[in-house]
Design an enzyme around this catalytic site. Structure first.
Site, PDB file in Angstrom:
ATOM      1  N   GLY A 157      30.220  30.859  38.624  1.00 14.17           N
ATOM      2  CA  GLY A 157      29.941  31.158  37.216  1.00 14.17           C
ATOM      3  C   GLY A 157      31.065  30.598  36.359  1.00 14.17           C
ATOM      4  O   GLY A 157      31.796  29.694  36.770  1.00 14.17           O
ATOM      5  N   ARG A 158      31.216  31.189  35.170  1.00 19.29           N
ATOM      6  CA  ARG A 158      32.200  30.652  34.223  1.00 19.29           C
ATOM      7  C   ARG A 158      33.626  30.701  34.776  1.00 19.29           C
ATOM      8  O   ARG A 158      34.385  29.739  34.629  1.00 19.29           O
ATOM      9  CB  ARG A 158      32.127  31.460  32.906  1.00 19.29           C
ATOM     10  CG  ARG A 158      30.867  31.211  32.129  1.00 19.29           C
ATOM     11  CD  ARG A 158      30.653  32.303  31.100  1.00 19.29           C
ATOM     12  NE  ARG A 158      30.232  33.528  31.757  1.00 19.29           N
ATOM     13  CZ  ARG A 158      29.309  34.364  31.295  1.00 19.29           C
ATOM     14  NH1 ARG A 158      28.729  34.114  30.139  1.00 19.29           N
ATOM     15  NH2 ARG A 158      28.983  35.446  31.948  1.00 19.29           N
ATOM     16  N   ARG A 180      24.340  30.967  44.258  1.00 16.20           N
ATOM     17  CA  ARG A 180      22.905  31.192  44.479  1.00 16.20           C
ATOM     18  C   ARG A 180      22.136  29.888  44.320  1.00 16.20           C
ATOM     19  O   ARG A 180      21.246  29.570  45.061  1.00 16.20           O
ATOM     20  CB  ARG A 180      22.365  32.249  43.519  1.00 16.20           C
ATOM     21  CG  ARG A 180      22.418  33.644  44.121  1.00 16.20           C
ATOM     22  CD  ARG A 180      21.998  34.673  43.142  1.00 16.20           C
ATOM     23  NE  ARG A 180      22.836  34.591  41.948  1.00 16.20           N
ATOM     24  CZ  ARG A 180      22.929  35.528  41.027  1.00 16.20           C
ATOM     25  NH1 ARG A 180      22.232  36.620  41.149  1.00 16.20           N
ATOM     26  NH2 ARG A 180      23.711  35.397  39.985  1.00 16.20           N
ATOM     27  N   ILE A 239      39.134  37.918  43.555  1.00 16.92           N
ATOM     28  CA  ILE A 239      39.277  38.463  42.192  1.00 16.92           C
ATOM     29  C   ILE A 239      37.911  38.903  41.688  1.00 16.92           C
ATOM     30  O   ILE A 239      37.710  39.065  40.482  1.00 16.92           O
ATOM     31  CB  ILE A 239      39.916  37.448  41.208  1.00 16.92           C
ATOM     32  CG1 ILE A 239      39.100  36.142  41.142  1.00 16.92           C
ATOM     33  CG2 ILE A 239      41.361  37.183  41.542  1.00 16.92           C
ATOM     34  CD1 ILE A 239      39.428  35.300  39.913  1.00 16.92           C
ATOM     35  N   ARG A 241      35.166  41.612  43.053  1.00 11.34           N
ATOM     36  CA  ARG A 241      35.004  43.063  43.005  1.00 11.34           C
ATOM     37  C   ARG A 241      35.293  43.617  44.388  1.00 11.34           C
ATOM     38  O   ARG A 241      35.032  42.953  45.400  1.00 11.34           O
ATOM     39  CB  ARG A 241      33.563  43.453  42.642  1.00 11.34           C
ATOM     40  CG  ARG A 241      33.272  43.570  41.171  1.00 11.34           C
ATOM     41  CD  ARG A 241      34.019  44.750  40.538  1.00 11.34           C
ATOM     42  NE  ARG A 241      33.739  44.881  39.126  1.00 11.34           N
ATOM     43  CZ  ARG A 241      34.422  44.292  38.134  1.00 11.34           C
ATOM     44  NH1 ARG A 241      35.438  43.494  38.398  1.00 11.34           N
ATOM     45  NH2 ARG A 241      34.103  44.505  36.874  1.00 11.34           N
ATOM     46  N   GLU A 270      38.822  51.222  45.109  1.00  7.96           N
ATOM     47  CA  GLU A 270      40.031  51.229  44.280  1.00  7.96           C
ATOM     48  C   GLU A 270      39.980  52.389  43.275  1.00  7.96           C
ATOM     49  O   GLU A 270      38.892  52.785  42.867  1.00  7.96           O
ATOM     50  CB  GLU A 270      40.198  49.876  43.569  1.00  7.96           C
ATOM     51  CG  GLU A 270      39.134  49.551  42.547  1.00  7.96           C
ATOM     52  CD  GLU A 270      39.290  48.146  41.961  1.00  7.96           C
ATOM     53  OE1 GLU A 270      39.476  47.186  42.718  1.00  7.96           O
ATOM     54  OE2 GLU A 270      39.217  48.052  40.726  1.00  7.96           O
ATOM     55  N   HIS A 288      44.035  45.040  40.210  1.00  8.44           N
ATOM     56  CA  HIS A 288      42.896  44.692  39.343  1.00  8.44           C
ATOM     57  C   HIS A 288      43.373  44.288  37.941  1.00  8.44           C
ATOM     58  O   HIS A 288      43.023  44.919  36.937  1.00  8.44           O
ATOM     59  CB  HIS A 288      41.905  45.866  39.265  1.00  8.44           C
ATOM     60  CG  HIS A 288      40.534  45.457  38.816  1.00  8.44           C
ATOM     61  ND1 HIS A 288      39.385  46.091  39.222  1.00  8.44           N
ATOM     62  CD2 HIS A 288      40.122  44.467  37.989  1.00  8.44           C
ATOM     63  CE1 HIS A 288      38.326  45.524  38.663  1.00  8.44           C
ATOM     64  NE2 HIS A 288      38.758  44.526  37.902  1.00  8.44           N
TER      65      HIS A 288
HETATM   66  C1  DGY Z   1      36.007  42.593  34.365  1.00 11.57           C
HETATM   67  O1  DGY Z   1      35.999  42.282  33.181  1.00 11.57           O
HETATM   68  O2  DGY Z   1      34.978  42.730  35.014  1.00 11.57           O
HETATM   69  C2  DGY Z   1      37.338  42.848  34.965  1.00 11.57           C
HETATM   70  O3  DGY Z   1      37.255  42.978  36.339  1.00 11.57           O
HETATM   71  C3  DGY Z   1      37.993  44.065  34.344  1.00 11.57           C
HETATM   72  O4  DGY Z   1      37.337  45.201  34.775  1.00 11.57           O
END
Ligand code: DGY
Length: 326
Positions: A157-158, A180, A239, A241, A270, A288
């Site tokens: 994605g971005r 995907r 980075i 989830r 977390e 996070h």
């Molecule tokens: C998001 O913007 O999804 C970052 O993980 C901050 O929660």
């Protein structure tokens, strides 16, 4: 008595954002940053038409059934796995998130974590702080090469595209990605990236970065079997989830040197961190913070506020995730 619509801001936020919201709404804030239980959240939402949330507030059918006045939940995050979107849509609740404003900052952090992981920055700093540095040696904390290596991005994605551009244009990396579906040719060319299967990516990348959104299908995208496919010299950065990686399997793979190192910003359950991750040396752990710069967090908070103002005052949310029928 106030005639303004009532909203709840469920976590502490920039005072200037609260002031802006207060021009339009009767605001209940939480500047002491107490984490509400589900019961407290439901109780505080009585009479509220909107709520400003973060990833720590779970919004689902049981809560919504107790909040008949609620019309919009504005998340200060691009990720929204704290929202049960089908339940919100069924209940007629608009959901919004904060895309775009955090893309480059989060890509910066993803790349920083890749470099810190590859070049063993946390491990070597701990060594130095412990007073263990007594002399230089030819292979001390020798890590993995970044420039010219192969970068594998899962989730293009971005933010994934931002990391790809940094790798290709800044560090001469060969970029492969799995997603995907493939990107259009122009976007692929801008990122200098090639679409491959997840298996090819895991087998050939020197550095694997995870940037895909969380969903039930994405749960444990990386587990023991996937880690075993990676090169023993490879690194892994998450980075995305917590839950995308099986953290227990990752800790075992780091301990056994199935892979060389990992950089992890998001964790299963977390803010708890799997205890085994805390005891392996070859991992960089951060709490996070990938989007955490003051300008970006302010832009995220402003966009969440603008979604509340846009929808409740002007009838249109700026970045809606759904379109409830009623
Ligand atoms: C998001 O913007 O999804 C970052 O993980 C901050 O929660």
């Amino acid at each position: 008595m106030s005639t303004k619509p009532a909203i709840l801001v469920a976590r502490a936020v920039f005072p200037e954002v609260l002031q802006r919201l207060a021009q339009h709404f009767d605001v209940e804030s939480n500047q002491d940053d107490v984490l509400y239980t589900a019961e407290e959240l439901a109780q505080r939402l009585q009479g509220k038409v909107g709520v400003f949330t973060t990833g720590s507030e779970r919004i689902g059918a049981a809560l919504l059934a107790q909040c008949p006045d609620l019309r919009i939940c504005a998340n200060m995050a691009v990720g929204y796995n704290n929202f049960d979107l089908p339940a919100m849509t069924a209940a007629g609740i608009v959901a919004t998130n904060t895309p775009d404003v955090l893309t480059e900052t989060t890509a910066d952090f993803g790349f920083a974590l890749l470099m810190a992981t590859a070049r063993r920055m946390a491990e070597s700093e701990h060594f130095l702080r412990a007073g263990l540095w007594t002399r230089w040696s030819y292979d001390m904390f020798a890590g993995a090469e970044v420039h010219g290596s192969t970068l594998g991005i899962i989730g293009m994605g971005r933010i994934g595209q931002g990391i790809a551009r940094r790798g290709a244009l800044g560090f001469g990396m060969k970029v492969i990605y799995s997603n995907r579906k493939p990107l259009d040719a122009a976007t692929e060319a801008a990122c200098q990236a090639r679409f491959v299967s997840k298996t090819e990516l895991l087998q050939t990348a020197d550095h694997v970065v995870l940037v895909l959104p969380y969903s039930a299908e994405a749960h444990h995208t990386i587990g023991a079997a996937e880690l075993a496919m990676m090169k023993p010299t490879a690194t892994l950065v998450n980075i995305a989830r917590g839950g995308i990686v099986d953290d227990a399997a990752l800790a075992a793979a780091l301990r056994n040197r199935t892979i060389a190192a990992a950089g992890i910003d998001v964790f299963e359950g977390e803010p708890s961190v799997h205890p085994d991750l805390l005891t392996v040396p070859n991992v960089v752990l951060t709490p996070h913070i990938a989007s955490a710069t003051i300008p970006t967090r302010l832009a995220m908070a402003d966009l969440a506020a603008d979604n509340l103002i846009g929808f409740l005052i002007h009838g249109k949310a700026l970045t809606p995730l759904n379109a409830p029928a009623h």
